[in-house]
Design a protein around this motif. Structure first.
Motif, PDB file in Angstrom:
ATOM      1  N   ILE A 184      -1.706  -1.207  -4.605  1.00 14.11           N
ATOM      2  CA  ILE A 184      -0.480  -1.779  -5.186  1.00 14.11           C
ATOM      3  C   ILE A 184       0.491  -0.705  -5.680  1.00 14.11           C
ATOM      4  CG2 ILE A 184      -1.612  -3.944  -5.780  1.00 14.11           C
ATOM      5  CD1 ILE A 184      -1.756  -2.973  -8.669  1.00 14.11           C
ATOM      6  N   ARG A 185       0.014   0.501  -5.833  1.00 16.83           N
ATOM      7  CA  ARG A 185       0.830   1.678  -6.100  1.00 16.83           C
ATOM      8  C   ARG A 185       0.122   2.832  -5.408  1.00 16.83           C
ATOM      9  NH1 ARG A 185       3.388  -1.978  -8.062  1.00 16.83           N
ATOM     10  NH2 ARG A 185       4.532  -2.018 -10.049  1.00 16.83           N
ATOM     11  N   PRO A 186       0.812   3.925  -5.102  1.00 16.63           N
ATOM     12  CA  PRO A 186       0.135   5.038  -4.423  1.00 16.63           C
ATOM     13  C   PRO A 186      -1.156   5.454  -5.136  1.00 16.63           C
ATOM     14  CG  PRO A 186       2.486   5.433  -4.502  1.00 16.63           C
ATOM     15  CD  PRO A 186       2.246   4.209  -5.329  1.00 16.63           C
ATOM     16  N   GLU A 509       4.876  -7.024  -9.807  1.00 18.89           N
ATOM     17  CA  GLU A 509       6.165  -6.563 -10.324  1.00 18.89           C
ATOM     18  C   GLU A 509       6.557  -7.248 -11.624  1.00 18.89           C
ATOM     19  OE1 GLU A 509       7.499  -4.075  -8.754  1.00 18.89           O
ATOM     20  OE2 GLU A 509       6.061  -4.207  -7.089  1.00 18.89           O
ATOM     21  N   LEU A 518      -1.190  -0.538 -15.180  1.00 17.13           N
ATOM     22  CA  LEU A 518      -0.672   0.511 -14.307  1.00 17.13           C
ATOM     23  C   LEU A 518      -0.200   1.713 -15.115  1.00 17.13           C
ATOM     24  CD1 LEU A 518       1.330  -1.700 -11.775  1.00 17.13           C
ATOM     25  CD2 LEU A 518      -0.618  -0.222 -11.209  1.00 17.13           C
ATOM     26  N   LYS A 522      -2.335   5.510 -14.923  1.00 16.82           N
ATOM     27  CA  LYS A 522      -1.655   6.727 -14.484  1.00 16.82           C
ATOM     28  C   LYS A 522      -1.875   7.874 -15.457  1.00 16.82           C
ATOM     29  CE  LYS A 522       2.039   4.319 -11.975  1.00 16.82           C
ATOM     30  NZ  LYS A 522       3.473   3.942 -11.985  1.00 16.82           N
TER      31      LYS A 522
END
Length: 523
Positions: A184-186, A509, A518, A522
């Motif tokens: 869903i994200r890199p 989103e 998220l 990170k």
């Protein structure tokens, strides 16, 4: 010597008292069973109307079990399909769910790999008849849809103003445990685990392997709204992230021979992959085991809301005539030593909270579910939103929206603009939707009382004068709660076009809990 004699007498006395107590209990049980059988016999012989023995006994058993906990359940032979679906995740049908909305039965869910979707059935279709049997409010479409694998049914539906007749071939439908998986994200993989039936670990491992191939470096495991399932599957899923021989969960109950400690039996799939686990108030049982165990070993960061708090273990026992009973036999305890059971059903009260520590010394609580490491509050569903959901207003509007617009933007990018939201507000105003806020109800009650007494005539006039301030205005309430309502409406519209997968892609989103996870992963 005297002390030894006293001790011996005490032990003998204790055993004797226990034996007498046990004998009394068995006598009371036999006596009451005899009375119960006599009552059934007398009713069958003398009651003015015929009685249905199956119904009478089923109701009496259910009444007895209601005195215990919600998880001790009796399954007569005719309900074994439901029991088998719960444990295996399989059933024979076409892969839809239908609900009574407004004045008809509408399809509210379609499995994306189902015979129903392949045959052309869609979310929003109204079921008029199945195999010629007309569908009314008193119908049970589920019973009409069920049938042997490879048999066919003909469904007459209404889509907008057009009637269609579709033939669907029933098959064995497997309820998926992994509702969604993807990058869903890199570098960030996401898995939504919805169930813990017999194939949960197999599906989970397959999803992990694919995500690894796709470049996953970190994982978000979503256990929100997961009601649980098989304890062994929870143990095996924990094992994917914990080393072999790691203690995972223990059970303790009345019978000591049933007490057990479950350990990881296999080498871990990955014991260092950075992880965030999402939970909410509907994460229960096996879902809480996975979240709690990974929290206890400081193996994952838990994000969301406090979980449900079901720390009870059930065992299925066979009964005569192919009936079964699922009995709560023990409580489970995760590695820190805590039990997460929220309610003490023996005394019908909340369990006492106790403090424990994770492997690295972080404080965690027992008695009341799993508390997340990072709390993300859920949007408040006030009385207006609850009423909108109850009357399926979002579903009704989304159905009409799709009839007018053949296509919308991709799910992740879909958003209602101000003009479109105002169109929804005006539609609700023109519909039969009625809403009375708690404040309005209270004010009307006060006005009713003051109007009865002449001494309060001035107050009655003042309340009437202020009516525009407290009288519920649907349009005003819809605008005042726009942010939450708009999100719920967008999800429902996306569901009509892109099914369950679309809701997931939209949430990547917009979902506050997922966006917070998220941000955390990170770092």
């Amino acid at each position: 010597m005297k002390q030894l004699i006293r001790l011996s007498l005490f032990v003998v006395l204790g055993i004797g008292l226990w034996a007498f107590s046990r004998a009394d209990q068995l006598f009371d049980l036999a006596k009451n069973l005899d009375i119960y059988a006599s009552v059934i016999k007398e009713l069958n012989q003398f009651y003015v109307d015929p009685i249905d023995p199956n119904k009478v006994v089923k109701n009496s058993i259910d009444g007895m079990l209601d005195q215990l906990d919600p998880y001790t359940v009796y399954y007569p032979e005719e309900d074994l399909d439901e029991f088998n679906t719960l444990t295996t995740g399989k059933y024979e049908g076409i892969g839809i769910r239908a609900s009574w909305v407004d004045k008809g039965y509408y399809i509210t869910y379609v499995d994306e790999d189902s015979p129903a979707l392949q045959a052309g059935l869609q979310i929003g279709d109204q079921l008029l008849s199945i195999n010629g049997v007309k569908i009314t409010e008193d119908s049970d479409p589920g019973q009409l849809i069920k049938g042997p694998k490879d048999s066919k049914l003909t469904a007459e539906i209404l889509r907008g103003e057009e009637k269609h007749s579709l033939t669907v071939q029933r098959s064995t439908v497997q309820i998926k445990n992994v509702g969604y998986s993807g990058i869903i994200r890199p570098g960030i993989g996401y898995i939504e685990l919805e169930e813990f039936n017999q194939s949960a670990t197999k599906e989970m491992k397959a999803a992990l392997l694919q995500l690894k191939k796709d470049g996953m470096k970190q994982l978000i495991l979503d256990l929100r709204n997961n009601p649980g399932g098989l304890l062994t599957q929870a143990v095996d899923i924990c094992n994917l992230f914990l080393d072999k021989e790691t203690p995972i969960v223990s059970t303790r109950g009345k019978l000591k021979e049933w007490n057990a400690t479950y350990k990881a039996l296999n080498p871990s799939w990955d014991n260092s992959l950075p992880m965030v686990v999402l939970i909410n108030q509907n994460s229960a049982s096996a879902a809480e085991i996975v979240a709690g165990v990974l929290q206890d070993y400081d193996r994952a960061t838990i994000v969301g809301q406090r979980s449900f708090g079901k720390g009870l273990v059930q065992v299925t026992r066979d009964l005569p005539y192919r009936a079964k009973i699922k009995i709560t036999t023990a409580k489970y305890y995760i590695p820190s030593g805590r039990c997460i059971q929220a309610i003490d059903y023996s005394e019908n009260k909340d369990t006492v909270k106790q403090e424990f520590k994770t492997r690295k010394g972080r404080k965690v609580n027992a008695g009341g579910g799993i508390e997340p490491d990072v709390l993300v509050g859920r949007p408040q569903a006030n009385s207006l939103i609850q009423q909108l959901l109850k009357e399926r207003i979002f579903f009704q509007y989304a159905r009409l929206y799709k009839l007018k617009q053949a296509k919308i933007a991709p799910a992740a990018n879909f958003h209602l603009n101000d003009t479109e939201y105002e169109a929804f507000v005006q539609w609700v105003k023109a519909s039969k939707f009625h809403y009375e806020s708690p404040l309005e109800k209270q004010m009307r009650d006060v006005l009713k009382e003051t109007s009865k007494d002449i001494l309060y005539a001035n107050l009655t006039k003042e309340l009437d004068r202020l009516k525009p301030e407290w009288d519920s205005s649907v349009a005003r309430e819809l605008q005042g709660n726009k942010k939450v309502i708009e999100g719920l409406l967008e999800q429902e519209i996306v569901h009509h076009y892109y099914y369950k997968k679309g809701i997931n892609e939209w949430s990547f989103e917009h979902d506050p809990t997922l966006l917070k996870s998220l941000e955390l992963i990170k770092n």
